[in-house]
Design an enzyme around this catalytic site. Sequence first.
Site, PDB file in Angstrom:
ATOM      1  N   LYS A   1       0.834  -1.209   0.000  1.00  0.00           N
ATOM      2  CA  LYS A   1       0.000   0.000   0.000  1.00  0.00           C
ATOM      3  C   LYS A   1       0.873   1.265   0.000  1.00  0.00           C
ATOM      4  O   LYS A   1       0.621   2.217  -0.741  1.00  0.00           O
ATOM      5  CB  LYS A   1      -0.914  -0.018   1.231  1.00  0.00           C
ATOM      6  CG  LYS A   1      -1.641   1.272   1.508  1.00  0.00           C
ATOM      7  CD  LYS A   1      -2.605   1.659   0.400  1.00  0.00           C
ATOM      8  CE  LYS A   1      -3.131   3.074   0.618  1.00  0.00           C
ATOM      9  NZ  LYS A   1      -3.976   3.546  -0.462  1.00  0.00           N
TER      10      LYS A   1
ATOM     11  N   LYS B   1       2.550  10.626   4.925  1.00  0.00           N
ATOM     12  CA  LYS B   1       2.887   9.511   5.820  1.00  0.00           C
ATOM     13  C   LYS B   1       3.198   8.255   4.998  1.00  0.00           C
ATOM     14  O   LYS B   1       4.211   7.585   5.202  1.00  0.00           O
ATOM     15  CB  LYS B   1       1.696   9.257   6.757  1.00  0.00           C
ATOM     16  CG  LYS B   1       1.744   7.950   7.489  1.00  0.00           C
ATOM     17  CD  LYS B   1       0.355   7.388   7.817  1.00  0.00           C
ATOM     18  CE  LYS B   1      -0.597   7.342   6.681  1.00  0.00           C
ATOM     19  NZ  LYS B   1      -1.720   6.442   6.757  1.00  0.00           N
TER      20      LYS B   1
HETATM   21  P1  NAD Z   1      -9.808  10.124   8.805  1.00  0.00           P
HETATM   22  O1  NAD Z   1      -8.891  11.073   9.480  1.00  0.00           O
HETATM   23  O2  NAD Z   1     -10.982  10.643   8.039  1.00  0.00           O
HETATM   24  O3  NAD Z   1     -10.384   9.054   9.892  1.00  0.00           O
HETATM   25  C1  NAD Z   1      -9.629   8.540  10.960  1.00  0.00           C
HETATM   26  C2  NAD Z   1     -10.562   8.418  12.152  1.00  0.00           C
HETATM   27  O4  NAD Z   1      -9.838   7.860  13.251  1.00  0.00           O
HETATM   28  C3  NAD Z   1     -11.118   9.771  12.633  1.00  0.00           C
HETATM   29  O5  NAD Z   1     -12.532   9.715  12.670  1.00  0.00           O
HETATM   30  C4  NAD Z   1     -10.505   9.951  14.016  1.00  0.00           C
HETATM   31  O6  NAD Z   1     -11.346  10.639  14.923  1.00  0.00           O
HETATM   32  C5  NAD Z   1     -10.293   8.494  14.437  1.00  0.00           C
HETATM   33  N1  NAD Z   1      -9.309   8.364  15.499  1.00  0.00           N
HETATM   34  C6  NAD Z   1      -8.123   8.994  15.629  1.00  0.00           C
HETATM   35  N2  NAD Z   1      -7.500   8.603  16.774  1.00  0.00           N
HETATM   36  C7  NAD Z   1      -8.318   7.674  17.348  1.00  0.00           C
HETATM   37  C8  NAD Z   1      -8.223   6.882  18.526  1.00  0.00           C
HETATM   38  N3  NAD Z   1      -7.157   6.968  19.346  1.00  0.00           N
HETATM   39  N4  NAD Z   1      -9.235   6.031  18.822  1.00  0.00           N
HETATM   40  C9  NAD Z   1     -10.310   5.950  17.997  1.00  0.00           C
HETATM   41  N5  NAD Z   1     -10.462   6.679  16.867  1.00  0.00           N
HETATM   42  C10 NAD Z   1      -9.469   7.528  16.548  1.00  0.00           C
HETATM   43  O7  NAD Z   1      -8.886   9.189   7.898  1.00  0.00           O
HETATM   44  P2  NAD Z   1      -9.332   8.298   6.635  1.00  0.00           P
HETATM   45  O8  NAD Z   1      -9.243   9.139   5.411  1.00  0.00           O
HETATM   46  O9  NAD Z   1     -10.583   7.569   6.964  1.00  0.00           O
HETATM   47  O10 NAD Z   1      -8.088   7.275   6.598  1.00  0.00           O
HETATM   48  C11 NAD Z   1      -7.918   6.214   7.540  1.00  0.00           C
HETATM   49  C12 NAD Z   1      -6.757   5.345   7.080  1.00  0.00           C
HETATM   50  O11 NAD Z   1      -7.020   4.846   5.759  1.00  0.00           O
HETATM   51  C13 NAD Z   1      -5.410   6.085   6.979  1.00  0.00           C
HETATM   52  O12 NAD Z   1      -4.382   5.199   7.322  1.00  0.00           O
HETATM   53  C14 NAD Z   1      -5.327   6.468   5.500  1.00  0.00           C
HETATM   54  O13 NAD Z   1      -3.991   6.655   5.089  1.00  0.00           O
HETATM   55  C15 NAD Z   1      -5.987   5.269   4.866  1.00  0.00           C
HETATM   56  N6  NAD Z   1      -6.619   5.484   3.547  1.00  0.00           N
HETATM   57  C16 NAD Z   1      -7.394   6.586   3.306  1.00  0.00           C
HETATM   58  C17 NAD Z   1      -7.988   6.753   2.047  1.00  0.00           C
HETATM   59  C18 NAD Z   1      -8.853   7.960   1.708  1.00  0.00           C
HETATM   60  O14 NAD Z   1      -9.149   8.151   0.520  1.00  0.00           O
HETATM   61  N7  NAD Z   1      -9.278   8.766   2.671  1.00  0.00           N
HETATM   62  C19 NAD Z   1      -7.808   5.780   1.054  1.00  0.00           C
HETATM   63  C20 NAD Z   1      -7.058   4.649   1.353  1.00  0.00           C
HETATM   64  C21 NAD Z   1      -6.461   4.516   2.604  1.00  0.00           C
END
Ligand code: NAD
Length: 299
Positions: free
Chosen positions: A175, A244
């Site tokens: 990834k 990241k």
């Molecule tokens: P985001 O920031 O929208 O969501 C992350 C969530 O985690 C938030 O709601 C936050 O409040 C919660 N969080 C943070 N600390 C926490 C804790 N200690 N306990 C519980 N909840 C907690 O991020 P996202 O865009 O949903 O991405 C999540 C993961 O997926 C990341 O690793 C990102 O790199 C990956 N990703 C994102 C995408 C995208 O298009 N957004 C695509 C593929 C992969």
Amino acid sequence: MTLQPGATLGFVGLGNMGTPMVRRLVEAGYEVRGYDTDPEARERVAALGATVVSEVDKVAAGADAVLLMLPNSDVVERVLYSDGLLEAARPGTVLVDMGSSRPHSTRTVAEWAASRGVPMVDAPVSGGVGGAEAGTLTVMAGGAAEDVEHVRPVLERIGGKVQHVGDVGAGHALKALNNLMSATHLLVSSEALLAGQEFGLDPEVMLDVVNGSSGRSGSTEAKWPKFVLPGTFDSGFGLRLMLKDMRIAVELARETGLPSALGESAVELWAKAAEELPPTADHTEIVRWLQNEHGKGRR
Ligand code: NAD
């Protein structure tokens, strides 16, 4: 036995990706127990029909699998170790990290989990928020074959296409490498398209031609037409989350003895953008930042 609808799933991290994933699981008939530190996120998934809990370790109660969709490995480690999620998981519950984490951290976590009888699968995804909503993500699963097969119906419901890519940590490595490619494509295609625009070419004409030519990529086929040209910059994937992933990938490349010179330059540019743009900036805003860097901002 595989995890079919009716199984109980813990889900931690109800953000841009986690929320549509939970929606798809609830609609399929899984019993989802969700947690997020953000109360608004908890309310959002409660409205979708999931059970929400007030402390993270409670998602493990009676869970057949616990899924994580958190920002990075530091948060994953905090949730599992300091917040007690791993201790609360009963032996046999499968831990599935669907976020984009550091492969070395994943392997360490997996060893610790295994010592408690909890198998781990890393299952990061590609395809963005649109893919999470439509269930058309690519899921890159790492782990023992029997564990991946056990959770496959859940992963297929979330993503559609599930590929078993190797042992635990392999999904996270792939990834990060994928995103280094994606971010570098976006940078170089944006530099080229902005230069073409400055020369007097129409961006839509350029995209039309490039997308039938050898310069095409996900950036020219999807990101520019959907998020850059309309000026919305709202893909739902944060600029800092991309940085990241790029850093994980260049570190991995360095460790293999095959460092990525171009990737390291892309990280430098991306890091500068991350310093200068607001914390909530979408990753597609790198294009606006490139324009402003050269005093050519238009949008
Ligand atoms: P985001 O920031 O929208 O969501 C992350 C969530 O985690 C938030 O709601 C936050 O409040 C919660 N969080 C943070 N600390 C926490 C804790 N200690 N306990 C519980 N909840 C907690 O991020 P996202 O865009 O949903 O991405 C999540 C993961 O997926 C990341 O690793 C990102 O790199 C990956 N990703 C994102 C995408 C995208 O298009 N957004 C695509 C593929 C992969």
